[in-house]
Design a protein around this motif. Structure first.
Motif, PDB file in Angstrom:
ATOM      1  N   GLY A 177      32.801  45.364  47.967  1.00 30.74           N
ATOM      2  CA  GLY A 177      33.433  43.892  47.208  1.00 30.74           C
ATOM      3  C   GLY A 177      33.153  43.698  45.795  1.00 30.74           C
ATOM      4  N   LEU A 178      34.472  43.725  45.645  1.00 25.42           N
ATOM      5  CA  LEU A 178      35.184  42.720  44.343  1.00 25.42           C
ATOM      6  C   LEU A 178      35.221  41.626  44.694  1.00 25.42           C
ATOM      7  N   THR A 179      34.123  40.415  44.109  1.00 24.79           N
ATOM      8  CA  THR A 179      33.743  39.367  43.824  1.00 24.79           C
ATOM      9  C   THR A 179      34.410  38.184  42.397  1.00 24.79           C
ATOM     10  N   PHE A 180      34.203  36.899  43.433  1.00 24.87           N
ATOM     11  CA  PHE A 180      33.530  35.962  41.534  1.00 24.87           C
ATOM     12  C   PHE A 180      34.352  34.761  42.487  1.00 24.87           C
ATOM     13  N   SER A 181      33.943  33.849  41.181  1.00 26.91           N
ATOM     14  CA  SER A 181      33.745  32.509  41.749  1.00 26.91           C
ATOM     15  C   SER A 181      35.413  32.079  41.597  1.00 26.91           C
ATOM     16  N   ASN A 182      35.901  30.871  42.724  1.00 27.77           N
ATOM     17  CA  ASN A 182      37.129  30.350  42.412  1.00 27.77           C
ATOM     18  C   ASN A 182      37.347  29.539  40.995  1.00 27.77           C
ATOM     19  N   PRO A 183      38.384  29.908  40.517  1.00 27.95           N
ATOM     20  CA  PRO A 183      38.757  29.367  38.625  1.00 27.95           C
ATOM     21  C   PRO A 183      38.548  28.553  39.245  1.00 27.95           C
ATOM     22  N   GLY A 184      39.606  27.845  40.288  1.00 29.81           N
ATOM     23  CA  GLY A 184      39.937  26.447  40.543  1.00 29.81           C
ATOM     24  C   GLY A 184      38.738  25.061  40.519  1.00 29.81           C
ATOM     25  N   VAL A 185      37.444  26.574  41.285  1.00 28.00           N
ATOM     26  CA  VAL A 185      35.988  25.726  40.573  1.00 28.00           C
ATOM     27  C   VAL A 185      35.241  25.961  39.678  1.00 28.00           C
ATOM     28  N   SER A 186      35.351  26.974  39.326  1.00 26.60           N
ATOM     29  CA  SER A 186      34.552  27.346  37.724  1.00 26.60           C
ATOM     30  C   SER A 186      35.094  27.360  36.951  1.00 26.60           C
ATOM     31  N   GLY A 187      36.444  26.430  36.812  1.00 30.75           N
ATOM     32  CA  GLY A 187      37.219  25.715  35.137  1.00 30.75           C
ATOM     33  C   GLY A 187      36.955  27.222  34.530  1.00 30.75           C
ATOM     34  N   ALA A 188      37.035  28.472  35.294  1.00 32.99           N
ATOM     35  CA  ALA A 188      37.334  29.806  33.882  1.00 32.99           C
ATOM     36  C   ALA A 188      38.663  29.642  33.496  1.00 32.99           C
ATOM     37  N   LYS A 189      38.999  31.150  32.362  1.00 29.12           N
ATOM     38  CA  LYS A 189      40.047  31.042  31.725  1.00 29.12           C
ATOM     39  C   LYS A 189      40.707  31.731  32.830  1.00 29.12           C
ATOM     40  N   THR A 190      41.560  31.857  33.029  1.00 21.94           N
ATOM     41  CA  THR A 190      41.998  32.517  34.195  1.00 21.94           C
ATOM     42  C   THR A 190      43.924  33.345  33.173  1.00 21.94           C
ATOM     43  N   ALA A 191      44.045  35.304  33.782  1.00 18.42           N
ATOM     44  CA  ALA A 191      45.000  35.252  33.899  1.00 18.42           C
ATOM     45  C   ALA A 191      45.607  35.811  35.357  1.00 18.42           C
ATOM     46  N   THR A 192      46.697  36.193  35.400  1.00 16.34           N
ATOM     47  CA  THR A 192      47.247  36.705  36.346  1.00 16.34           C
ATOM     48  C   THR A 192      47.422  38.282  36.254  1.00 16.34           C
ATOM     49  N   PRO A 193      46.893  39.281  36.693  1.00 10.37           N
ATOM     50  CA  PRO A 193      47.034  40.380  36.887  1.00 10.37           C
ATOM     51  C   PRO A 193      47.881  40.837  37.103  1.00 10.37           C
ATOM     52  N   ALA A 194      48.925  42.665  36.682  1.00 12.60           N
ATOM     53  CA  ALA A 194      49.905  42.983  37.406  1.00 12.60           C
ATOM     54  C   ALA A 194      48.934  43.744  38.015  1.00 12.60           C
ATOM     55  N   ALA A 195      48.356  44.184  38.035  1.00 12.65           N
ATOM     56  CA  ALA A 195      47.261  45.020  39.196  1.00 12.65           C
ATOM     57  C   ALA A 195      45.880  45.647  38.314  1.00 12.65           C
ATOM     58  N   LEU A 196      45.232  46.255  39.886  1.00 15.77           N
ATOM     59  CA  LEU A 196      43.673  46.656  40.174  1.00 15.77           C
ATOM     60  C   LEU A 196      43.308  47.980  39.358  1.00 15.77           C
ATOM     61  N   ILE A 197      43.463  48.489  38.141  1.00 16.02           N
ATOM     62  CA  ILE A 197      42.928  50.201  38.124  1.00 16.02           C
ATOM     63  C   ILE A 197      41.373  49.949  38.789  1.00 16.02           C
ATOM     64  N   VAL A 198      41.378  51.296  39.440  1.00 21.16           N
ATOM     65  CA  VAL A 198      40.557  51.220  40.990  1.00 21.16           C
ATOM     66  C   VAL A 198      40.184  52.591  40.145  1.00 21.16           C
ATOM     67  N   THR A 199      38.463  53.548  39.384  1.00 25.61           N
ATOM     68  CA  THR A 199      38.183  54.680  39.431  1.00 25.61           C
ATOM     69  C   THR A 199      37.073  54.627  40.605  1.00 25.61           C
ATOM     70  N   PRO A 200      37.254  56.125  41.574  1.00 24.26           N
ATOM     71  CA  PRO A 200      36.164  56.836  41.970  1.00 24.26           C
ATOM     72  C   PRO A 200      35.432  56.994  41.689  1.00 24.26           C
ATOM     73  N   PRO A 201      33.606  56.434  41.921  1.00 24.69           N
ATOM     74  CA  PRO A 201      32.445  57.174  41.781  1.00 24.69           C
ATOM     75  C   PRO A 201      32.856  58.403  40.944  1.00 24.69           C
ATOM     76  N   ASP A 202      32.258  58.485  39.729  1.00 28.64           N
ATOM     77  CA  ASP A 202      32.152  60.204  39.268  1.00 28.64           C
ATOM     78  C   ASP A 202      32.777  60.732  38.162  1.00 28.64           C
TER      79      ASP A 202
END
Length: 236
Positions: A177-202
């Motif tokens: 699971g990849l989770t984070f607070s909704n930026p509209g609710v939290s007021g956090a600074k945001t950016a729009t990624p082009a991609a998510l880099i995923v590295t398998p364990p080990d």
């Protein structure tokens, strides 16, 4: 004239005889005393030297034999032990089923968002695309990047969880699971990624998944992104 010469000749003869006896006595005494001392003195060191030399020769001989045997045995033992130790790990590493999944055997994807209570929840899925069974265990690595590959925001944090080994037969998947607070609710600074880099364990090599879910928090309050341990399947 003849009579007076006899006593003189006798005296001379007696004197000569006395001198010869004296010489013979002196030579006899010197020959008896000196040669035995010389021979005895020479013989004793020769005997002692032979014994000492024999002992010394024996000791180095034993020492050399032991030295030759020990070095000869030790490297052989080390090589045999090293070969045995090297063979076992090699056999374990080369076993087919049950080995760790490598990046080249996997495909990464991001599932549908399942929001709730101000949280955004995405399953990050790893699917075995190889022809053999392999395993994953623990947390994957993940990072948001822009079009140039620069990371956006800090690395995700790990949610509490107990890692378990997930066996992936060909075509089977595991998800985290990849989770984070909704930026509209939290007021956090945001950016729009082009991609998510995923590295398998080990693993060191990563997989790139295009990100199409909009802005993500990259700084400020409540900007942390969290990852859970891998579980079997493609979603909760």
């Amino acid at each position: 004239m003849a009579h007076p010469s006899l006593p003189v000749n006798r005296a001379a003869l007696l004197a000569g005889a006395a001198a010869v006896l004296g010489l013979l006595t002196a030579c006899g005494n010197g020959g008896a005393a000196s040669p035995p001392q010389h021979v005895s003195g020479t013989a004793a060191p020769a005997s002692g030297g032979t014994t000492a030399s024999g002992s010394a020769s024996s000791a180095p001989g034993d020492g050399t034999a032991q030295g030759s045997t020990a070095p000869g045995s030790s490297p052989a033992t080390t090589r045999a032990g090293g070969t045995t130790a090297g063979t076992n790990p090699g056999t374990g590493a080369g076993s087919g089923a049950g080995g760790r999944c490598h990046t080249s055997q996997l495909k990464a994807s991001v599932g549908r968002n399942d929001p709730g209570a101000g949280q955004e929840n995405f399953p990050v899925v790893l699917t075995n695309v190889s022809g053999r069974t392999c395993t994953v265990r623990g947390y994957p690595g993940a990072a948001f990047v822009d079009a140039s590959g620069k990371q956006l925001g800090p690395d995700p944090k790990r949610s509490a969880g107990t890692p378990t080994t997930v066996n992936l037969k060909p075509g089977r998947s595991a998800w985290a699971g990849l989770t984070f607070s909704n930026p509209g609710v939290s007021g956090a600074k945001t950016a729009t990624p082009a991609a998510l880099i995923v590295t398998p364990p080990d693993e060191r090599d990563h997989l790139t998944v295009p990100w199409q879910a909009g802005p993500v928090p990259v700084g400020g309050n409540a900007s942390s992104v969290f990852l859970t341990v891998l579980s079997p399947g493609t979603a909760p």
